[in-house]
Design a protein around this motif. Sequence first.
Motif, PDB file in Angstrom:
ATOM      1  N   TYR A  50       0.929  -1.293  -0.039  1.00 49.49           N
ATOM      2  CA  TYR A  50      -0.002   0.165  -0.037  1.00 49.49           C
ATOM      3  C   TYR A  50       0.706   1.319   0.129  1.00 49.49           C
ATOM      4  O   TYR A  50       0.418   2.308  -0.590  1.00 49.49           O
ATOM      5  N   LEU A  51       1.974   1.116   0.730  1.00 49.11           N
ATOM      6  CA  LEU A  51       2.994   2.445   0.516  1.00 49.11           C
ATOM      7  C   LEU A  51       3.543   2.856  -0.808  1.00 49.11           C
ATOM      8  O   LEU A  51       3.759   3.583  -1.221  1.00 49.11           O
ATOM      9  N   ASP A  54       0.771   4.181  -2.743  1.00 52.41           N
ATOM     10  CA  ASP A  54       0.440   5.528  -2.539  1.00 52.41           C
ATOM     11  C   ASP A  54       1.827   6.431  -2.866  1.00 52.41           C
ATOM     12  O   ASP A  54       2.056   7.056  -1.838  1.00 52.41           O
ATOM     13  N   PHE A  61      -5.600   6.749  -1.879  1.00 51.37           N
ATOM     14  CA  PHE A  61      -6.365   6.476  -0.735  1.00 51.37           C
ATOM     15  C   PHE A  61      -7.258   7.662  -0.361  1.00 51.37           C
ATOM     16  O   PHE A  61      -6.918   8.878  -0.674  1.00 51.37           O
ATOM     17  N   PHE A  63      -9.157   9.730   2.924  1.00 55.15           N
ATOM     18  CA  PHE A  63      -9.134   9.706   4.289  1.00 55.15           C
ATOM     19  C   PHE A  63     -10.158  10.145   4.941  1.00 55.15           C
ATOM     20  O   PHE A  63     -10.680  11.537   4.211  1.00 55.15           O
ATOM     21  N   GLU A  68      -4.779  14.012   6.996  1.00 51.20           N
ATOM     22  CA  GLU A  68      -4.210  13.088   6.297  1.00 51.20           C
ATOM     23  C   GLU A  68      -4.361  13.034   4.694  1.00 51.20           C
ATOM     24  O   GLU A  68      -5.417  13.445   4.249  1.00 51.20           O
ATOM     25  N   ARG A  70      -1.548  11.497   2.880  1.00 46.75           N
ATOM     26  CA  ARG A  70      -0.821  10.183   2.246  1.00 46.75           C
ATOM     27  C   ARG A  70      -0.656   9.084   3.642  1.00 46.75           C
ATOM     28  O   ARG A  70      -0.994   9.477   4.579  1.00 46.75           O
ATOM     29  N   LEU A  71      -0.468   7.818   2.980  1.00 44.52           N
ATOM     30  CA  LEU A  71      -0.179   7.030   3.964  1.00 44.52           C
ATOM     31  C   LEU A  71       1.312   6.881   4.559  1.00 44.52           C
ATOM     32  O   LEU A  71       1.932   7.207   3.761  1.00 44.52           O
ATOM     33  N   SER A  75      -0.207   4.047   9.400  1.00 44.55           N
ATOM     34  CA  SER A  75      -1.636   4.119   8.570  1.00 44.55           C
ATOM     35  C   SER A  75      -1.696   2.959   7.769  1.00 44.55           C
ATOM     36  O   SER A  75      -2.863   2.386   7.440  1.00 44.55           O
ATOM     37  N   ALA A  76      -0.506   2.513   7.086  1.00 44.82           N
ATOM     38  CA  ALA A  76      -0.647   1.690   6.096  1.00 44.82           C
ATOM     39  C   ALA A  76      -0.561   0.052   6.822  1.00 44.82           C
ATOM     40  O   ALA A  76      -1.702  -0.559   6.299  1.00 44.82           O
ATOM     41  N   PHE A  79      -4.492   0.099   7.812  1.00 45.30           N
ATOM     42  CA  PHE A  79      -5.220  -0.242   6.802  1.00 45.30           C
ATOM     43  C   PHE A  79      -5.218  -1.713   6.433  1.00 45.30           C
ATOM     44  O   PHE A  79      -6.157  -2.514   6.229  1.00 45.30           O
ATOM     45  N   ILE A  92     -10.030   4.941   5.960  1.00 41.58           N
ATOM     46  CA  ILE A  92      -9.199   4.955   5.049  1.00 41.58           C
ATOM     47  C   ILE A  92      -9.805   3.935   3.980  1.00 41.58           C
ATOM     48  O   ILE A  92     -10.038   2.979   3.912  1.00 41.58           O
TER      49      ILE A  92
END
Length: 134
Positions: A50-51, A54, A61, A63, A68, A70-71, A75-76, A79, A92
Amino acid sequence: MLIGIAFGALIMATNRMLGGHDTRSISLTHAIQLVVLAYVLFVEGFAYLYLLIDRPGANAFAFARSTEHRLDFGSASYFSLTTLTTTGFGDIAPLSPAARIAAIGQITIAIMFTLFAFGLVTSAIVKQRAQTRA
């Protein structure tokens, strides 16, 4: 890579459980340890995925918090964990096609993993009981 390691460990355990070339059965302790390890590897592996999805400017994503955009790793991971447990709180949400495909893949893996983990632990319990009775 973490996702691949988790799959490899699960395939080896399945081979042992089903009586492949290695005739030793997997113990209950090892089965539980394997399930926990694979779960953590899936969570962290998908968090890194996911990082990667993103990247700056991707807007992959959405939010719920306006602060927020970006991850980050926390947060990643969050999620990934909520997706793997199929909880999905909605704070998210994946927007881009790549993020949605990754989330769908993770949910599919989560369902299969739950069935596999249940079968692996149940098999280890049955084999352990059979050995203690013999």
